[in-house]
Design a protein around this motif. Structure first.
Motif, PDB file in Angstrom:
ATOM      1  N   LYS A 317     -18.163 -14.496  17.608  1.00  0.00           N
ATOM      2  CA  LYS A 317     -17.917 -13.405  16.667  1.00  0.00           C
ATOM      3  C   LYS A 317     -17.612 -13.962  15.285  1.00  0.00           C
ATOM      4  CE  LYS A 317     -16.197  -9.930  19.935  1.00  0.00           C
ATOM      5  NZ  LYS A 317     -15.051  -9.045  20.298  1.00  0.00           N
ATOM      6  N   LYS A 318     -18.107 -13.242  14.263  1.00  0.00           N
ATOM      7  CA  LYS A 318     -17.917 -13.699  12.896  1.00  0.00           C
ATOM      8  C   LYS A 318     -17.726 -12.482  12.001  1.00  0.00           C
ATOM      9  CE  LYS A 318     -19.886 -17.045   9.635  1.00  0.00           C
ATOM     10  NZ  LYS A 318     -18.871 -18.066   9.906  1.00  0.00           N
ATOM     11  N   LYS A 319     -16.879 -12.636  10.974  1.00  0.00           N
ATOM     12  CA  LYS A 319     -16.617 -11.537  10.036  1.00  0.00           C
ATOM     13  C   LYS A 319     -16.459 -12.112   8.634  1.00  0.00           C
ATOM     14  CE  LYS A 319     -13.516  -7.519   9.567  1.00  0.00           C
ATOM     15  NZ  LYS A 319     -12.314  -6.846  10.161  1.00  0.00           N
ATOM     16  N   ILE A 320     -17.226 -11.586   7.683  1.00  0.00           N
ATOM     17  CA  ILE A 320     -17.145 -12.087   6.315  1.00  0.00           C
ATOM     18  C   ILE A 320     -17.025 -10.930   5.323  1.00  0.00           C
ATOM     19  CG2 ILE A 320     -18.487 -14.171   6.849  1.00  0.00           C
ATOM     20  CD1 ILE A 320     -20.815 -12.850   5.251  1.00  0.00           C
ATOM     21  N   TYR A 321     -16.530 -11.264   4.137  1.00  0.00           N
ATOM     22  CA  TYR A 321     -16.349 -10.313   3.048  1.00  0.00           C
ATOM     23  C   TYR A 321     -17.015 -10.913   1.810  1.00  0.00           C
ATOM     24  CZ  TYR A 321     -13.533  -7.178  -0.056  1.00  0.00           C
ATOM     25  OH  TYR A 321     -13.098  -6.253  -0.975  1.00  0.00           O
ATOM     26  N   ILE A 322     -18.054 -10.262   1.316  1.00  0.00           N
ATOM     27  CA  ILE A 322     -18.723 -10.676   0.076  1.00  0.00           C
ATOM     28  C   ILE A 322     -18.406  -9.605  -0.972  1.00  0.00           C
ATOM     29  CG2 ILE A 322     -20.866 -11.433  -1.004  1.00  0.00           C
ATOM     30  CD1 ILE A 322     -22.129 -11.694   1.729  1.00  0.00           C
ATOM     31  N   GLN A 383     -25.802 -14.126 -14.783  1.00  0.00           N
ATOM     32  CA  GLN A 383     -25.913 -12.972 -15.688  1.00  0.00           C
ATOM     33  C   GLN A 383     -24.625 -12.170 -15.850  1.00  0.00           C
ATOM     34  OE1 GLN A 383     -28.545 -12.660 -17.452  1.00  0.00           O
ATOM     35  NE2 GLN A 383     -30.069 -13.875 -16.347  1.00  0.00           N
ATOM     36  N   GLY A 384     -23.506 -12.649 -15.304  1.00  0.00           N
ATOM     37  CA  GLY A 384     -22.232 -11.992 -15.572  1.00  0.00           C
ATOM     38  C   GLY A 384     -21.589 -11.279 -14.406  1.00  0.00           C
ATOM     39  N   LEU A 385     -22.148 -11.430 -13.196  1.00  0.00           N
ATOM     40  CA  LEU A 385     -21.570 -10.791 -12.011  1.00  0.00           C
ATOM     41  C   LEU A 385     -21.315 -11.828 -10.912  1.00  0.00           C
ATOM     42  CD1 LEU A 385     -23.704  -7.508 -11.791  1.00  0.00           C
ATOM     43  CD2 LEU A 385     -21.349  -7.731 -12.610  1.00  0.00           C
ATOM     44  N   PRO A 386     -20.422 -12.789 -11.162  1.00  0.00           N
ATOM     45  CA  PRO A 386     -20.143 -13.812 -10.140  1.00  0.00           C
ATOM     46  C   PRO A 386     -19.483 -13.197  -8.912  1.00  0.00           C
ATOM     47  CG  PRO A 386     -18.531 -13.926 -11.925  1.00  0.00           C
ATOM     48  CD  PRO A 386     -19.591 -12.962 -12.370  1.00  0.00           C
ATOM     49  N   TRP A 387     -19.866 -13.682  -7.739  1.00  0.00           N
ATOM     50  CA  TRP A 387     -19.424 -13.110  -6.477  1.00  0.00           C
ATOM     51  C   TRP A 387     -18.645 -14.129  -5.662  1.00  0.00           C
ATOM     52  CZ3 TRP A 387     -21.917 -16.104  -2.844  1.00  0.00           C
ATOM     53  CH2 TRP A 387     -23.100 -16.735  -3.279  1.00  0.00           C
ATOM     54  N   GLN A 388     -17.919 -13.627  -4.669  1.00  0.00           N
ATOM     55  CA  GLN A 388     -17.093 -14.469  -3.790  1.00  0.00           C
ATOM     56  C   GLN A 388     -17.403 -14.135  -2.330  1.00  0.00           C
ATOM     57  OE1 GLN A 388     -14.962 -16.735  -5.130  1.00  0.00           O
ATOM     58  NE2 GLN A 388     -15.436 -16.062  -7.223  1.00  0.00           N
ATOM     59  N   ILE A 389     -17.190 -15.117  -1.452  1.00  0.00           N
ATOM     60  CA  ILE A 389     -17.300 -14.893  -0.003  1.00  0.00           C
ATOM     61  C   ILE A 389     -16.018 -15.379   0.672  1.00  0.00           C
ATOM     62  CG2 ILE A 389     -18.468 -15.526   2.139  1.00  0.00           C
ATOM     63  CD1 ILE A 389     -21.040 -15.720   0.697  1.00  0.00           C
ATOM     64  N   LYS A 390     -15.477 -14.528   1.546  1.00  0.00           N
ATOM     65  CA  LYS A 390     -14.327 -14.904   2.356  1.00  0.00           C
ATOM     66  C   LYS A 390     -14.658 -14.715   3.820  1.00  0.00           C
ATOM     67  CE  LYS A 390     -10.367 -13.885  -0.655  1.00  0.00           C
ATOM     68  NZ  LYS A 390      -9.088 -13.106  -0.744  1.00  0.00           N
ATOM     69  N   GLU A 391     -14.243 -15.664   4.641  1.00  0.00           N
ATOM     70  CA  GLU A 391     -14.354 -15.460   6.082  1.00  0.00           C
ATOM     71  C   GLU A 391     -13.063 -14.829   6.554  1.00  0.00           C
ATOM     72  OE1 GLU A 391     -16.126 -18.190   8.610  1.00  0.00           O
ATOM     73  OE2 GLU A 391     -17.392 -19.144   7.110  1.00  0.00           O
ATOM     74  N   LEU A 392     -13.175 -13.743   7.323  1.00  0.00           N
ATOM     75  CA  LEU A 392     -12.018 -13.003   7.796  1.00  0.00           C
ATOM     76  C   LEU A 392     -11.777 -13.242   9.266  1.00  0.00           C
ATOM     77  CD1 LEU A 392     -12.786  -9.580   6.034  1.00  0.00           C
ATOM     78  CD2 LEU A 392     -11.418 -11.476   5.161  1.00  0.00           C
ATOM     79  N   ASP A 393     -10.521 -13.083   9.662  1.00  0.00           N
ATOM     80  CA  ASP A 393     -10.155 -13.255  11.077  1.00  0.00           C
ATOM     81  C   ASP A 393     -10.595 -12.019  11.877  1.00  0.00           C
ATOM     82  OD1 ASP A 393      -8.975 -15.658  10.450  1.00  0.00           O
ATOM     83  OD2 ASP A 393      -7.024 -14.728  10.061  1.00  0.00           O
TER      84      ASP A 393
END
Length: 393
Positions: A317-322, A383-393
């Motif tokens: 199982k895997k869960k991420i937040y972008i 272009q001005g919209l930098p994004w992040q990724i987090k792995e969640l429990d």
């Protein structure tokens, strides 16, 4: 490299135009057109002399649109007009053999209903002419679709659930105003909610389902389930999907005002008689509310829009937040527009850029998640919209 015609000179049109000018190596000629040429001229004066041309056009008139496209020799049409006008603009593109891009799906003028059906029905016509029509190249829809495709490509063997999360903490100082076209905004929010689970759509009452979500850089906010158009295409294209929902944050003042307006009939979209004249309550309300394009210099705070995806990778199982965070004041400093317009307009320019550069190239009508997400994700950072990724429990 290409002559682009931008149709619509509101807040999003301003952002698209500014960002196209900033990418002049791709957009070598730019024409901005609207029903009111004065709106185009205001934006034109914000830019270096000669950066763009302006024109008047009625986006409800296919023949008039086609004449303009032919007259200026446009090689791509970016539609940031009203969603009611998607079909006439698409038809003008078919008539002139011109690729098409928009940021929101077709909406029926006389019914609070959002669907891709009538745009998807034009797939064969665009395919036969060898043209690409790219639908929903805004943020949500748009970037959120690409986030889903990116998650599918790099993080999952199967995605089982997706929650799309849209938070705006912008404060413009008014008791009540909308960050984009009031008719579209209020119809969207006051309509019944819907989400997709186990192969079927489940309908809810407006604002019936609420959850508390902790948005990075923003904090915990009440988030309400709505129906949003990107879900309609994502259920077709994300492998293994079992449930998808869309949530948006609203302040108590906004919800109170909206409920009062709804209770007295001001959100109506059918004609009523007033002193011998026919008026549409929602259209009248629009004339009373602040123009969303005027909110930029007043708005402070952040937006945070992203997706939470959960599924399976290598049997685990895997869960991420972008997600992506934008600052209203920084957006205004760059392009004279608040963050909601910015986060919609920048992806529209990026989609157009990828089409012109042939990095996204298909024949027919397509949604964002059907293309390679990597090049789009790279452009977001540039272009001005930098994004992040987090792995969640």
């Amino acid at each position: 490299m290409s002559h682009v015609l931008i149709i619509g000179a509101g807040g999003v049109g301003r952002v698209v135009t500014h960002k196209c000018v900033m990418n002049k190596e791709t957009f070598t000629k730019i024409t901005l057109a609207s029903r009111r040429i004065s709106s185009c001229e205001i934006i034109q004066k914000e830019l270096p002399a000669g950066a763009i041309s302006v024109a008047q056009v009625d986006a409800d008139n296919t023949d008039e649109l086609a004449q303009l496209i032919t007259k200026i020799g446009a090689q791509l049409v970016i539609n940031v007009a009203l969603p009611y006008q998607d079909l006439t603009i698409m038809d003008a593109c078919l008539k002139t053999n011109t690729p098409y891009l928009d940021t929101a799906n077709y909406e029926h003028p006389d019914e609070a209903k959002f669907e891709y059906k009538e745009q998807w029905a034009k797939h064969k016509a665009f395919k036969e002419k060898g043209l690409l029509a790219l639908l929903g190249s805004g943020f949500d829809p748009g970037v959120t679709n690409v986030f889903c495709a990116y998650a599918q490509k790099h993080y999952f063997d199967e995605i089982h659930t997706i929650d799309i999360l849209d938070c705006n903490t912008g404060d413009h100082g008014y008791a009540f105003a909308t960050n984009f076209n009031p008719e579209i905004n209020l119809r969207e929010v006051s309509a019944n909610g819907r989400y997709w689970e186990e192969g079927k759509w489940i309908e809810t009452k407006p604002m019936e389902i609420k959850m508390l979500w902790d948005y990075p850089e923003v904090g915990s906010k009440d988030s309400y389930l709505l129906y949003h158009e990107e879900m309609e295409s994502l259920v077709k294209h994300i492998k293994g999907l079992k449930r998808i929902r869309f949530f948006m944050t609203f302040g108590e003042s906004y919800l109170t005002h909206m409920k009062c307006l709804e209770n007295v009939g001001m959100l109506g979209i059918k004609e009523v008689e007033h002193k011998g004249q026919k008026i549409v309550p929602m259209e009248f309300l629009r004339t009373l509310l602040p123009d969303p394009a005027s909110l930029g210099s007043r708005t402070k705070g952040l937006t945070n829009i992203g997706i939470v995806a959960e599924g399976i990778k290598d049997g685990q199982k895997k869960k991420i937040y972008i997600y992506q965070v934008s600052d209203h004041e920084k957006c205004y400093a760059e392009v004279k527009s608040q963050g909601v317009s910015y986060t919609t307009g920048v992806p529209a320019m990026i989609g157009a850029k990828l089409m012109i550069e042939k990095k996204w190239s298909q024949k027919g009508v397509f949604n964002m998640e059907q293309f390679d997400p990597d090049v789009f994700m790279q452009e977001l950072n540039k272009q001005g919209l930098p994004w992040q990724i987090k792995e969640l429990d």
